[in-house]
Structures are given as C-alpha cells and as structure tokens.
Design an enzyme around this catalytic site. Sequence first.
Site, PDB file in Angstrom:
ATOM      1  N   PHE A   1       0.845  -1.191   0.000  1.00  0.00           N
ATOM      2  CA  PHE A   1       0.000   0.000   0.000  1.00  0.00           C
ATOM      3  C   PHE A   1       0.885   1.247   0.000  1.00  0.00           C
ATOM      4  O   PHE A   1       2.052   1.192   0.366  1.00  0.00           O
ATOM      5  CB  PHE A   1      -0.903   0.021   1.246  1.00  0.00           C
ATOM      6  CG  PHE A   1      -1.994  -1.011   1.199  1.00  0.00           C
ATOM      7  CD1 PHE A   1      -3.231  -0.715   0.667  1.00  0.00           C
ATOM      8  CD2 PHE A   1      -1.768  -2.299   1.666  1.00  0.00           C
ATOM      9  CE1 PHE A   1      -4.234  -1.671   0.607  1.00  0.00           C
ATOM     10  CE2 PHE A   1      -2.764  -3.261   1.616  1.00  0.00           C
ATOM     11  CZ  PHE A   1      -3.999  -2.948   1.089  1.00  0.00           C
ATOM     12  N   CYS A   2       0.277   2.346  -0.400  1.00  0.00           N
ATOM     13  CA  CYS A   2       0.955   3.633  -0.464  1.00  0.00           C
ATOM     14  C   CYS A   2       1.663   3.948   0.858  1.00  0.00           C
ATOM     15  O   CYS A   2       1.041   3.790   1.906  1.00  0.00           O
ATOM     16  CB  CYS A   2      -0.071   4.724  -0.770  1.00  0.00           C
ATOM     17  SG  CYS A   2       0.612   6.390  -0.840  1.00  0.00           S
ATOM     18  N   PRO A   3       2.904   4.380   0.838  1.00  0.00           N
ATOM     19  CA  PRO A   3       3.749   4.638  -0.330  1.00  0.00           C
ATOM     20  C   PRO A   3       4.705   3.503  -0.665  1.00  0.00           C
ATOM     21  O   PRO A   3       5.757   3.733  -1.243  1.00  0.00           O
ATOM     22  CB  PRO A   3       4.528   5.886   0.107  1.00  0.00           C
ATOM     23  CG  PRO A   3       4.747   5.661   1.573  1.00  0.00           C
ATOM     24  CD  PRO A   3       3.525   4.918   2.073  1.00  0.00           C
TER      25      PRO A   3
END
Lengths: 130, 76
Positions: free
Chosen positions: B13-15
């Site tokens: 997941f981000c980042p």
Amino acid sequence: MVGQKICVVVISGTLERLQAAAMVASVAAVSGQEVLVFLSMNALPHFVKGATAEAPHEGPMGDLIIAKKVPEFKMLFEQAIELGGARLYPCSMAMDVLEVGSEQLEDYLEEATGLTRLLTEVQDGQVWTF
Amino acid sequence: MTERKIVDGKGSFCPGPLMELIVALKHSQIGDELEVLSTDKGSANDIPEWVRRVGHDYVSTTENDGVWHIVVRKTK
C-alpha cells in the site's frame, strides 16, 4: 513546490498518526523536500532501541493497517532518511522525562533537540503536526 | 543499452510501491524503463504525480485484472 522545507512534529504514539507522519515524511523527502521530523511525547518511546512498530491504535483503520501489508511506520521513516535525506530529531525534554540517553535511541536519530532550535529550523518551512 | 525492469509492488500500500520504484531507480541507468506493478489504486494515481514532480518521464499506466502497470523512464 519541490524544495520547500517541512517539519513533521510527531507527539502521538498511536499507530494511525505515526503511520500518517511517516507517509508524509517519506514522500516529501523522496520528492526533493528538506524534511525534519521532531519526535516528542508519546511518539518517542517507539524509537527507543528494541521497540517494534507495534503501537496502540485509535480505530478500525489501525486494525486494517496491521492486517494488511501496509509499510511499517518505522521502515518508512528509515526510508525517508536513506532515500531522501530526512533528519529525525528526538525531543530533549521527552528524553529527560523518559530517562533515556542518545545511545538508547535508534542509531538513525540525530542529536537531542530542544524547542528553540526546532523553532529556528522551521521558521522558513511548513509544519505538520501529528 | 536500455532495458525495462519490473518493480513488483503488488500487495503493498501507499507509499510502498513508490518507495520500491525509488530504490529501483537508484540502481538503474538513464534511459531505462521501469514498470511498477501495483494492486493499490492510490499508488497508481500517486506515482505519475511523483514522477512529474521530480522530473523523470512518465510513460503510461494500464490496468489489467486489478493490477496497475505504471511505466517510468529514468532521465537523470
């Protein structure tokens, strides 16, 4: 605007806020911004050597962060340093209250810093508080 | 000789995928293309923005069966 200095002030020890702080710091650092992170109050104990990335969470997002493969906040802070030159400063007051010395904190932290220096450092940048 | 490298950020997941791209860029040559694979739609939106922000070339984004393929060319 690339290049603007930001200061991320982390005083919470909860997972969601530590995660959000680490995300801002890491992405800003790898985008060419000068990043300072000031770790105080309940955030600092997470950076005592041996502390894991486990932290109490505030709500259901915390459960999901743990359950899913979200990058750990401590790893993101380390990437902010390694890939973007961010600097993480422990709060000298919090260190005194916790009774920990620099040698007991993670090696990637800079020297203990007080508010006077912090205020001087951030006078020409943005401040983000978590 | 330029080449295209795969940066597999699926499941993160981000980042996370962005960070994996940055590590891969550091180990690449100017002109190389990197294809980031991501199952995180937020990263699919954010990586092109980062690429434009720091000055690399953004080539394309495609989506296939829930996997985004973001292609970036290293320019510096």
